[in-house]
Motif scaffolding. Structure first.
Motif: not given
Length: 347
Positions: A138-161
């Motif tokens: 179950v989703l709680r929070q999201f974030g994107f961290v740029p790595l380059s012009e064409r890639q990013a690190l997508a971060v998903l945090v669940g309700a269970d931590g």
């Protein structure tokens, strides 16, 4: 080598073959003609029994590790025995009580599944296995961290931590501001939903023009959710208990086989895929030795049965893994009973 059907064996050959298999399963040692003559009521001399055992060896059902040793069933012979000759008995009252008591404790279903593996391991003297239902976070929070012009690190945090990280390809024209916009939108709109629910929500909002997103942000969100869902579906969760049971008194003579099996158990993903193939079966399945390439080196057998959820659909698989000489007649109904008990608990 294809083995002859049970019906093509003479009564004498069938009786001798059954005695060899049962004695081998009991002792783990090759069985000689003199041992069979003492066990049987056939009133045959060791020489006559030896001749029949030779015929069974030529048929591919028995083998002899040494010239002077007794004989043991081949994997082909074990398959013939399991499919056509084995007399399966129901678990004893004590075995049923042991399984039910381990699974009756209240708590998260994961605890019951872990208890199931421990119960099977203890009763069967094998390693217990259970394939856990794939549960979407179950989703709680999201974030994107740029790595380059064409890639990013997508971060998903669940309700269970739980935290999941994935590298995603960025659509052309994606700016850091658009990345933040996409993350804020996901956290605001999709929190409290599962991945599959979130995908439906995003597709609906974009289609109906209600998402306050540009085309690049919408594409990124859809791409990220699809990647997470696909990875989650391909990453089965496997619980293994009782590996120490695989190192028994007879293992000292075959340490390389045991080492290979323990290595195979470390590769949980491969074992999980094998168990996953048992999900389609209506009943307990038996995989003997090199019938599955995963165990071609260790010569191990897996007995697995599916268990079901509230809607009656298969959600996971429970079973054991051990040497090919394990007591199939006793362990098969034990695994089946454990699967039925889990189904009642979950349903």
């Amino acid at each position: 080598m294809n083995s002859p059907p049970v019906t093509e064996l003479s009564d004498r050959a069938r009786d001798i073959f059954r005695l060899v298999v049962e004695s081998y399963i009991d002792s783990g040692q090759p069985v000689g003609s003199r041992t069979i003559s003492k066990l049987s009521v056939l009133n045959l001399s060791p020489a006559s029994i030896r001749n029949v055992m030779q015929d069974l060896e030529e048929a591919g059902l028995l083998s002899s590790p040494h010239t002077s040793a007794g004989r043991m069933p081949t994997e082909t012979g074990l398959r013939l025995f399991v499919d056509g000759m084995m007399q399966v008995a129901e678990p004893s009252a004590a075995e049923r009580a042991a399984i039910e008591s381990r699974l009756s404790a209240t708590g998260p279903i994961e605890e019951a599944l872990t208890a199931a593996t421990a119960a099977l391991s203890g009763l069967s003297a094998c390693a217990g296995l259970v394939l856990v239902p794939k549960r979407e976070p179950v989703l709680r929070q999201f974030g994107f961290v740029p790595l380059s012009e064409r890639q990013a690190l997508a971060v998903l945090v669940g309700a269970d931590g739980s935290v999941e990280n994935r590298v995603v390809e960025l659509p052309r024209g994606m700016t850091p501001a658009a990345l933040n916009e996409a993350a804020n939108y996901m956290s605001a709109v999709l929190t409290g939903q599962t991945l599959s629910e979130a995908r439906v929500t995003v597709e609906r909002e974009i289609t109906q023009g209600r998402a306050a997103l540009d085309a690049a942000s919408g594409e990124l969100i859809a791409r990220g959710l699809a990647l997470w869902s696909e990875d989650g579906a391909q990453r089965p969760v496997l619980i293994v208990r009782g590996q120490a049971n695989l190192i028994d008194a007879n293992a000292a003579e075959d340490l390389e086989r045991v080492r290979q099996l323990l290595d195979e158990l470390e590769g949980k993903e491969e074992i999980a895929r094998l168990l996953d193939s048992a999900r389609s079966g209506a009943a307990t399945r038996i995989f003997i030795g090199s019938e599955n390439k995963l165990f071609s080196l260790s010569g191990s057998s897996v007995i697995a049965a599916p268990y079901r959820g509230q809607d009656g659909r298969v959600v996971g698989v429970v079973g054991v893994i051990g040497p090919t000489r394990l007591n199939y007649a006793r362990v098969v109904p034990m695994v089946d009973f454990t699967a039925q008990t889990l189904s009642r608990l979950i349903g």
